[in-house]
Motif scaffolding. Structure first.
Motif, short mmCIF file in Angstrom:
data_model
loop_
_atom_site.label_atom_id
_atom_site.label_comp_id
_atom_site.label_asym_id
_atom_site.label_seq_id
_atom_site.Cartn_x
_atom_site.Cartn_y
_atom_site.Cartn_z
N ASP A 1 42.83 31.13 30.46
CA ASP A 1 42.88 32.27 31.37
C ASP A 1 42.81 33.58 30.60
O ASP A 1 42.11 34.52 31.02
CB ASP A 1 44.18 32.24 32.19
CG ASP A 1 44.25 31.01 33.07
OD1 ASP A 1 45.36 30.50 33.27
OD2 ASP A 1 43.18 30.59 33.57
N ASP A 2 43.52 33.63 29.49
CA ASP A 2 43.50 34.86 28.70
C ASP A 2 42.12 35.11 28.10
O ASP A 2 41.67 36.25 28.03
CB ASP A 2 44.55 34.79 27.58
CG ASP A 2 45.97 34.97 28.12
OD1 ASP A 2 46.93 34.58 27.43
OD2 ASP A 2 46.10 35.52 29.24
N MET B 1 39.99 36.40 30.96
CA MET B 1 40.36 37.77 31.33
C MET B 1 39.80 38.77 30.31
O MET B 1 39.32 39.85 30.67
CB MET B 1 41.88 37.93 31.40
CG MET B 1 42.51 37.31 32.61
SD MET B 1 43.47 38.50 33.58
CE MET B 1 44.91 38.66 32.58
N ASP C 1 44.86 30.01 25.35
CA ASP C 1 44.97 30.10 26.80
C ASP C 1 43.61 30.45 27.43
O ASP C 1 43.09 31.54 27.22
CB ASP C 1 46.03 31.15 27.15
CG ASP C 1 46.39 31.13 28.61
OD1 ASP C 1 45.48 31.34 29.46
OD2 ASP C 1 47.56 30.89 28.91
N GLU D 1 36.14 39.25 30.74
CA GLU D 1 35.89 40.13 31.88
C GLU D 1 36.24 41.57 31.55
O GLU D 1 35.56 42.51 31.98
CB GLU D 1 36.71 39.68 33.09
CG GLU D 1 36.19 38.39 33.71
CD GLU D 1 37.02 37.99 34.93
OE1 GLU D 1 37.44 38.89 35.69
OE2 GLU D 1 37.23 36.77 35.11
N VAL E 1 50.29 42.66 31.24
CA VAL E 1 50.33 41.73 32.35
C VAL E 1 49.13 41.93 33.29
O VAL E 1 48.47 40.99 33.68
CB VAL E 1 51.64 41.89 33.14
CG1 VAL E 1 51.60 41.08 34.41
CG2 VAL E 1 52.80 41.47 32.28
N THR E 2 48.88 43.21 33.58
CA THR E 2 47.86 43.46 34.60
C THR E 2 46.47 43.55 33.97
O THR E 2 46.32 43.92 32.81
CB THR E 2 48.13 44.75 35.36
OG1 THR E 2 48.01 45.85 34.44
CG2 THR E 2 49.52 44.75 35.97
N PHE E 3 45.49 43.21 34.78
CA PHE E 3 44.11 43.25 34.33
C PHE E 3 43.71 44.69 34.00
O PHE E 3 43.03 44.95 33.00
CB PHE E 3 43.20 42.67 35.41
CG PHE E 3 41.77 42.62 35.02
CD1 PHE E 3 40.83 43.44 35.66
CD2 PHE E 3 41.34 41.79 34.00
CE1 PHE E 3 39.49 43.40 35.29
CE2 PHE E 3 40.00 41.76 33.62
CZ PHE E 3 39.07 42.57 34.27
#
Lengths: 153, 497
Positions: free
Chosen positions: A17-18, A21, A15, A24, A123-125
């Motif tokens: 996006d993962d 993330m 993924d 980051e 779930v949350t950053f």
């Protein structure tokens, strides 16, 4: 004694996006590690075995830790984990399963296949940053990772 | 002198015969006229000597026998061959019939001429009835054995060789009677089973324990396999000596295939459900993840209304994830069902209460637990059941009253009734059926969170266990949920709901 080069952390996750993330989150935690990515199990094993596009050792430095997603196309994390732990050249690399699944079956099976730990992706950053910070503290500061002679790395 | 002796002997003989009670012994003239009588004849046929002497012996025969000329025929046979024996109906003085065994012997005088007949009759009505009953019973048995096509009834002798066969056996195993009689019954077994000595072992168990029952693969004449239910029982003669074995075989291949099909079906369904759940969760996870980052990142530039919209969106995503999880749980009640084992309900409830500790503390509530029994069930599902019921009891509390949840049980013989009572807001009993349905809620989402699956899951679990669930309540008066569960399950429990 000069400190060794920063540990290479290899993340296997399909993924995008993962992956982004997590990158980051590492930045947020100010961890200076060399974070590398592969997108599926086949890619992962090619990297670890220095095959194909990874034949140049400079392109595939040996990771000190592997972050492994379980659900990936072509070859999933479960299969890759089995292969890594069965290979005497790779078995001593700590593998941290980092996956969306919270199924008991997946957790138990991962440990049976000798994963070092199992983390369910938050779930949350914010939660992810906390986890990455904890990982950093534990695996990179507290824990002694296996030492490898320079020539192999 | 000799004549005198003979006459004396004759007299003695006559008086002996006259006294015999069990047989009718008569002397007939050459023409069939009754010349002497005895006690047995009077007893059997009802006539006294003075009524009957001088009459023709055909008086003893039924009308149709007389019409057919039987009496005369019998005399003729006796005269020419010396002897006639027969069994047939005879008539008493009162008209009633009895079944007789009759022997008519011709006796000749010293010159060799026919002097008359000796007729000995025995009443064997009772014996005949027994023979008929036995024959009827054999016929019924034979009829049963031959007409049943789904069961193989096979007789094997003490050494294991086949002695009798039936159409069911031919149907199931393929051999005709001619092909199989005399062969050893191990021919029905798989080579591996023969190697391990199974046929002999089964006979041994039947011999020592009186019965052997098993299910396993057997082989037909054409080499194909079938799944058989086999019962072997020994039978002994009157002295207790072992005579052989009865082997009853049923072909359960269809049932076994159906069971395997169901198992495979459940596996596929489970795989589908968990993949579906995972793939459906995926986009929601992204919504939550990026929504969360947006909330953080854009906090300073979003106005209150926008933040509110964002919040609602994220709540919906969270709700949907919970719903998918609940649906997965619901489907797994059948696809991931475990076989029933004895479980201590009290221990399960204590574990659930421990899991819910935080909520209990937060609400200032308490759980009162009275003794609960041990029942046969699926521990994971029982846990789910009580988690939902106690969780609900805590959730639907009165806003200004700490929740009190009371659990107890009543023994109803083969069932046990477990009640979960709370002091919460209650509900109108008119909605009793609705609350156990999938996705049904009695309150808006703003009032109480939840997916509307909790009680549907409870109902499915309870029903899978062969029990029932209902509730009593009144608005403002709390609710009592009543779960009835069987204490034991004998057979038929492996996840088939």
């Amino acid at each position: 004694m000069a400190k060794a080069d920063p540990i290479v952390i290899l993340m296997a996750d399909d993924d995008a996006d993962d992956r982004e993330m997590t990158r980051e989150a590492f930045e947020s935690s100010h961890l200076a590690n060399d974070l590398r990515f592969v997108a599926d199990g086949v890619d992962l094993m090619d990297y670890l075995n220095r095959r194909g596009i990874y034949s140049d050792p400079a392109k595939s430095p040996r990771p000190g830790i592997i972050l492994l997603d379980l659900n990936m196309p072509k070859k999933d994390g479960r299969e890759a984990l089995q292969e890594i732990k069965a290979d005497p050249k790779l078995t001593d690399i700590p593998v941290i399963v980092l996956t969306t699944s919270k199924e008991e079956e997946d957790i138990n099976r991962s440990y049976t296949l000798h994963a070092n730990s199992y983390i369910t992706k938050p779930v949350t950053f914010g939660a992810l940053v906390n986890i990455v910070a904890s990982l950093g503290k534990y695996w990179l500061e507290i824990v002694e990772l296996p030492h490898k002679r320079r020539s192999i790395a | 002198m000799a004549t005198h002796q003979r006459t004396h002997q004759q007299e003695q003989f006559r008086s002996m015969m006259a006294g015999v009670q069990d047989c009718a012994i008569l002397l007939l003239t050459r023409d069939g006229i009754i010349d002497s009588w005895n006690a047995g004849a009077e007893r059997m046929k009802g006539y006294r000597a003075d009524d009957i002497i001088g009459k023709h012996f055909s008086i003893f025969y039924p009308k149709d026998a007389i019409d057919k000329g039987w009496p005369e025929f019998e005399l003729k046979v006796a005269a020419s061959e010396g002897r006639f024996e027969d069994e047939g109906w005879r008539v008493r003085k009162d008209g009633s019939l009895f079944w007789a065994n009759v022997i008519i012997t011709a006796w000749k005088n010293d010159a060799g001429d026919l002097a008359g007949f000796l007729k000995i009759t025995r009443d064997i009505t009772a014996r005949r009835e027994m023979e008929l009953a036995l024959r009827e019973s054999e016929q019924r048995f034979r009829h049963l054995v031959t007409s049943v096509k789904d069961y193989a009834f096979i007789l094997i002798d003490v050494t294991g060789h086949v002695r009798s066969w039936n159409p069911g056996a031919e149907h199931i195993k393929g051999y005709t009677e001619a092909e199989i009689i005399g062969k050893h019954f191990s021919v029905f077994y798989l080579p591996e089973a023969i190697e391990q000595g199974w046929p002999e072992h089964e006979l041994e168990v039947a011999r020592t324990e009186g019965r052997f029952e098993d299910e396993g693969w057997r082989v037909r004449k054409d080499g194909s396999r079938f799944w058989a239910n086999v019962i072997i029982t020994p039978f002994h003669d009157d002295t207790g000596k072992l005579r052989g074995f009865w082997k009853i075989t049923r072909d359960l291949t269809q049932k076994k295939l159906a069971e395997e099909h169901l198992r495979r079906s459940n596996r596929e369904l489970e795989q589908f459900a968990s993949v579906a759940a995972h793939d459906l969760q995926e986009p929601l996870r992204k919504i939550q993840a990026f929504g969360d980052r947006l909330q953080t990142r854009a906090a300073s530039v979003l106005d209150g209304q926008s933040k509110d919209y964002l919040e609602r969106m994220l709540n919906s995503a969270t709700r949907m994830r919970l719903l998918i999880n609940d649906l997965l749980t619901f489907s797994r009640i059948t696809t991931k069902a475990q076989p029933f084992v004895p479980i201590d309900l009290e221990r399960i409830v204590k574990e659930v209460v421990s899991d819910l500790e935080v909520r209990i503390l937060q609400t200032g509530g308490r759980v009162e637990l009275y003794p609960l029994p041990v029942v046969e069930g699926d521990a994971v599902q029982m846990r789910q059941l009580f988690q939902n019921l106690i969780g609900n009891a805590l959730k639907f509390r009165k806003p200004d009253e700490p929740p009190v949840v009371t659990l107890g049980a009543t023994n109803l013989g083969s069932f046990v009734e477990v009640t979960v009572r709370d002091n919460g807001i209650g509900f109108e009993e008119v909605y009793l059926d609705r609350i156990f349905e999938v996705f049904q809620r009695l309150h808006s989402r703003q009032e109480y969170e939840g997916t509307g699956m909790g009680l549907a899951i409870c109902k499915k679990i309870v029903e899978r266990h062969g029990g029932s669930i209902t509730a009593k309540s009144a608005p403002g008066g709390g609710a009592t949920f009543i779960v009835k569960l069987p204490i034991e399950h004998k057979g038929g429990q492996n996840g088939e709901s």
